[in-house]
Design a protein around this motif. Structure first.
Motif, PDB file in Angstrom:
ATOM      1  N   PRO A  78       0.846  -1.173   0.024  1.00  0.00           N
ATOM      2  CA  PRO A  78       0.021   0.134   0.031  1.00  0.00           C
ATOM      3  C   PRO A  78       0.788   1.198  -0.085  1.00  0.00           C
ATOM      4  N   THR A  79       0.423   2.262  -0.786  1.00  0.00           N
ATOM      5  CA  THR A  79       1.000   3.503  -0.582  1.00  0.00           C
ATOM      6  C   THR A  79      -0.386   4.632  -0.272  1.00  0.00           C
ATOM      7  N   TYR A  80       0.132   5.600   0.036  1.00  0.00           N
ATOM      8  CA  TYR A  80      -0.930   6.819   0.428  1.00  0.00           C
ATOM      9  C   TYR A  80      -2.225   6.871  -0.919  1.00  0.00           C
ATOM     10  N   ALA A  81      -1.475   6.928  -2.117  1.00  0.00           N
ATOM     11  CA  ALA A  81      -2.343   7.011  -3.496  1.00  0.00           C
ATOM     12  C   ALA A  81      -3.197   5.628  -3.677  1.00  0.00           C
ATOM     13  N   ARG A  82      -2.550   4.537  -3.236  1.00  0.00           N
ATOM     14  CA  ARG A  82      -3.354   3.251  -3.552  1.00  0.00           C
ATOM     15  C   ARG A  82      -4.447   3.154  -2.413  1.00  0.00           C
ATOM     16  N   VAL A  83      -4.048   3.461  -1.311  1.00  0.00           N
ATOM     17  CA  VAL A  83      -5.138   3.341  -0.396  1.00  0.00           C
ATOM     18  C   VAL A  83      -6.370   4.178  -0.546  1.00  0.00           C
ATOM     19  N   ALA A  84      -5.878   5.589  -1.029  1.00  0.00           N
ATOM     20  CA  ALA A  84      -6.824   6.610  -1.328  1.00  0.00           C
ATOM     21  C   ALA A  84      -7.845   6.297  -2.449  1.00  0.00           C
ATOM     22  N   ALA A  85      -7.258   5.400  -3.418  1.00  0.00           N
ATOM     23  CA  ALA A  85      -7.917   5.034  -4.410  1.00  0.00           C
ATOM     24  C   ALA A  85      -8.899   3.845  -3.843  1.00  0.00           C
ATOM     25  N   VAL A  86      -8.624   3.141  -3.176  1.00  0.00           N
ATOM     26  CA  VAL A  86      -9.359   1.944  -2.853  1.00  0.00           C
ATOM     27  C   VAL A  86     -10.710   2.455  -2.223  1.00  0.00           C
ATOM     28  N   LYS A  87     -10.132   3.240  -1.165  1.00  0.00           N
ATOM     29  CA  LYS A  87     -11.492   3.952  -0.253  1.00  0.00           C
ATOM     30  C   LYS A  87     -12.366   4.564  -1.081  1.00  0.00           C
ATOM     31  N   THR A  88     -11.982   5.078  -2.275  1.00  0.00           N
ATOM     32  CA  THR A  88     -13.333   5.698  -3.078  1.00  0.00           C
ATOM     33  C   THR A  88     -14.370   4.503  -3.537  1.00  0.00           C
ATOM     34  N   LEU A  89     -13.865   3.139  -3.459  1.00  0.00           N
ATOM     35  CA  LEU A  89     -14.790   2.128  -3.856  1.00  0.00           C
ATOM     36  C   LEU A  89     -15.401   1.609  -2.998  1.00  0.00           C
ATOM     37  N   GLY A  90     -15.187   1.667  -1.721  1.00  0.00           N
ATOM     38  CA  GLY A  90     -15.906   1.396  -0.451  1.00  0.00           C
ATOM     39  C   GLY A  90     -14.983   1.030   0.547  1.00  0.00           C
ATOM     40  N   PRO A  91     -15.684   0.442   1.825  1.00  0.00           N
ATOM     41  CA  PRO A  91     -14.886  -0.002   2.904  1.00  0.00           C
ATOM     42  C   PRO A  91     -14.144  -1.210   2.577  1.00  0.00           C
ATOM     43  N   VAL A  92     -13.060  -1.553   2.929  1.00  0.00           N
ATOM     44  CA  VAL A  92     -12.116  -2.920   2.787  1.00  0.00           C
ATOM     45  C   VAL A  92     -12.895  -3.810   4.025  1.00  0.00           C
ATOM     46  N   ALA A  93     -13.146  -4.774   3.751  1.00  0.00           N
ATOM     47  CA  ALA A  93     -14.114  -5.691   4.439  1.00  0.00           C
ATOM     48  C   ALA A  93     -13.208  -7.132   4.613  1.00  0.00           C
ATOM     49  N   HIS A  94     -12.537  -7.590   3.537  1.00  0.00           N
ATOM     50  CA  HIS A  94     -11.541  -8.782   3.299  1.00  0.00           C
ATOM     51  C   HIS A  94     -10.453  -8.437   2.443  1.00  0.00           C
ATOM     52  N   ILE A  95      -9.312  -9.083   3.052  1.00  0.00           N
ATOM     53  CA  ILE A  95      -7.932  -9.060   2.741  1.00  0.00           C
ATOM     54  C   ILE A  95      -7.393 -10.447   2.542  1.00  0.00           C
ATOM     55  N   VAL A  96      -7.211 -10.979   1.206  1.00  0.00           N
ATOM     56  CA  VAL A  96      -6.951 -12.348   0.863  1.00  0.00           C
ATOM     57  C   VAL A  96      -5.511 -12.551   0.341  1.00  0.00           C
ATOM     58  N   ALA A  97      -4.729 -13.527   0.948  1.00  0.00           N
ATOM     59  CA  ALA A  97      -3.491 -13.930   0.594  1.00  0.00           C
ATOM     60  C   ALA A  97      -3.856 -15.292  -0.020  1.00  0.00           C
ATOM     61  N   PRO A  98      -3.884 -15.539  -1.453  1.00  0.00           N
ATOM     62  CA  PRO A  98      -4.440 -16.712  -2.062  1.00  0.00           C
ATOM     63  C   PRO A  98      -3.207 -17.661  -2.252  1.00  0.00           C
ATOM     64  N   ASN A  99      -2.066 -17.549  -1.787  1.00  0.00           N
ATOM     65  CA  ASN A  99      -1.267 -18.636  -1.486  1.00  0.00           C
ATOM     66  C   ASN A  99       0.016 -18.118  -0.476  1.00  0.00           C
ATOM     67  N   LYS A 100       0.677 -19.156  -0.196  1.00  0.00           N
ATOM     68  CA  LYS A 100       1.723 -18.904   0.917  1.00  0.00           C
ATOM     69  C   LYS A 100       2.835 -17.834   0.428  1.00  0.00           C
ATOM     70  N   ILE A 101       2.977 -17.728  -0.911  1.00  0.00           N
ATOM     71  CA  ILE A 101       4.135 -16.924  -1.390  1.00  0.00           C
ATOM     72  C   ILE A 101       3.595 -15.411  -1.545  1.00  0.00           C
ATOM     73  N   HIS A 102       2.404 -15.259  -1.652  1.00  0.00           N
ATOM     74  CA  HIS A 102       1.847 -13.651  -1.676  1.00  0.00           C
ATOM     75  C   HIS A 102       1.594 -13.096  -0.596  1.00  0.00           C
ATOM     76  N   SER A 103       2.445 -12.848   0.456  1.00  0.00           N
ATOM     77  CA  SER A 103       2.423 -12.167   1.856  1.00  0.00           C
ATOM     78  C   SER A 103       2.556 -10.733   1.912  1.00  0.00           C
ATOM     79  N   LEU A 104       3.636 -10.216   0.788  1.00  0.00           N
ATOM     80  CA  LEU A 104       4.019  -8.848   1.036  1.00  0.00           C
ATOM     81  C   LEU A 104       3.089  -7.954   1.419  1.00  0.00           C
ATOM     82  N   GLY A 105       1.838  -7.755   0.885  1.00  0.00           N
ATOM     83  CA  GLY A 105       0.978  -6.633   1.163  1.00  0.00           C
ATOM     84  C   GLY A 105       0.005  -7.049   2.150  1.00  0.00           C
ATOM     85  N   PHE A 106      -0.016  -8.278   2.665  1.00  0.00           N
ATOM     86  CA  PHE A 106      -1.119  -8.803   3.321  1.00  0.00           C
ATOM     87  C   PHE A 106      -1.130  -7.978   4.726  1.00  0.00           C
ATOM     88  N   GLU A 107      -0.074  -7.844   5.681  1.00  0.00           N
ATOM     89  CA  GLU A 107      -0.133  -7.228   7.062  1.00  0.00           C
ATOM     90  C   GLU A 107      -0.067  -5.623   6.757  1.00  0.00           C
TER      91      GLU A 107
END
Length: 229
Positions: A48-77
């Motif tokens: 996440p960056t400030y711009a990315r978070v701001a863009a996502v917020k325009t779509l609605g509230p974040v309810a679920h954050i999904v790590a679809p496999n064990k390799i993709h952990s970078l942005g989860f936390e």
């Protein structure tokens, strides 16, 4: 400005930073789905960056954050720190690889009530390494894949990486990487997973690494898994 793109009915993609795994460069992409209650479902979150978070917020509230496999952990936390009320979902093998990362729920073959009948899901079987959960967003008829299929842009690679990625089978039209194919020891289980996914109603494809497809995705995905035959 964040690279937020509409991909159909209630689904968007957002490109992230390039990353390296074992020295190999990869582009990254997050998929965002708006659920029936207005909450957002974030798949394979990019850093996440400030711009990315701001863009996502325009779509609605974040309810679920999904790590679809064990390799993709970078942005989860990092996304969970920004949206503390969101529920964190991880693949079956994620916490064995990342025991220090907290999660709320483990993904399985059954879609939970939060997105049942909106997003189908299946844990792709047969690999001794990859525990990827594949999804299908029904409203947009979009298959969402993380690492099982990659389509790296030849023009964006140096001559060296064109050779490496061409040999690996993920350049241009791409497919399943050669090293991942070798990890599928139970081919019968993998074929059952492939056939189940091909039974879903989709025509588009979103992937985390490389070019997505609007239309014509089902025959492409079928061909991409022809190595299982």
């Amino acid at each position: 400005m964040a690279d937020l793109r509409s991909f159909g009915d209630s689904i968007w993609t957002m490109d992230g930073d390039d990353v390296r795994m074992y020295g190999i460069p990869f582009t990254t992409r997050m998929t965002i789905v708006r659920l029936a209650d207005g909450g957002l479902w974030l798949h394979s979150p990019v850093v996440p960056t400030y711009a990315r978070v701001a863009a996502v917020k325009t779509l609605g509230p974040v309810a679920h954050i999904v790590a679809p496999n064990k390799i993709h952990s970078l942005g989860f936390e990092p996304w969970r720190r920004v949206f503390a009320a969101a529920k964190g979902w991880v693949s079956p093998g994620f916490q064995r690889r990342h025991p220090d990362i907290e999660a709320d729920e483990i993904l399985s073959d059954a879609a939970p009530p939060e997105w049942q009948r909106k997003i189908d899901q299946h844990v792709f079987k047969g690999s001794v390494f990859l525990d990827e959960v594949v999804f299908c967003h029904r409203a947009s008829r979009t298959l969402i894949v993380t690492d099982l299929i990659q389509r790296h842009d030849p023009d964006a690679q140096s001559w060296f990486w064109r050779i490496v990625k061409g040999w690996a089978g993920v350049l241009g039209e791409g497919g399943t990487a050669r090293d991942l194919r070798a990890s599928f020891r139970d081919r019968d289980a993998a074929r059952r997973s492939r056939d189940l996914i091909l039974g879903w109603d989709f025509e588009n494809l979103v992937i985390s690494h490389g070019a997505c497809m609007s239309g014509g995705a089902k025959p492409y995905v079928s061909d991409a898994f022809a190595w299982l035959d």
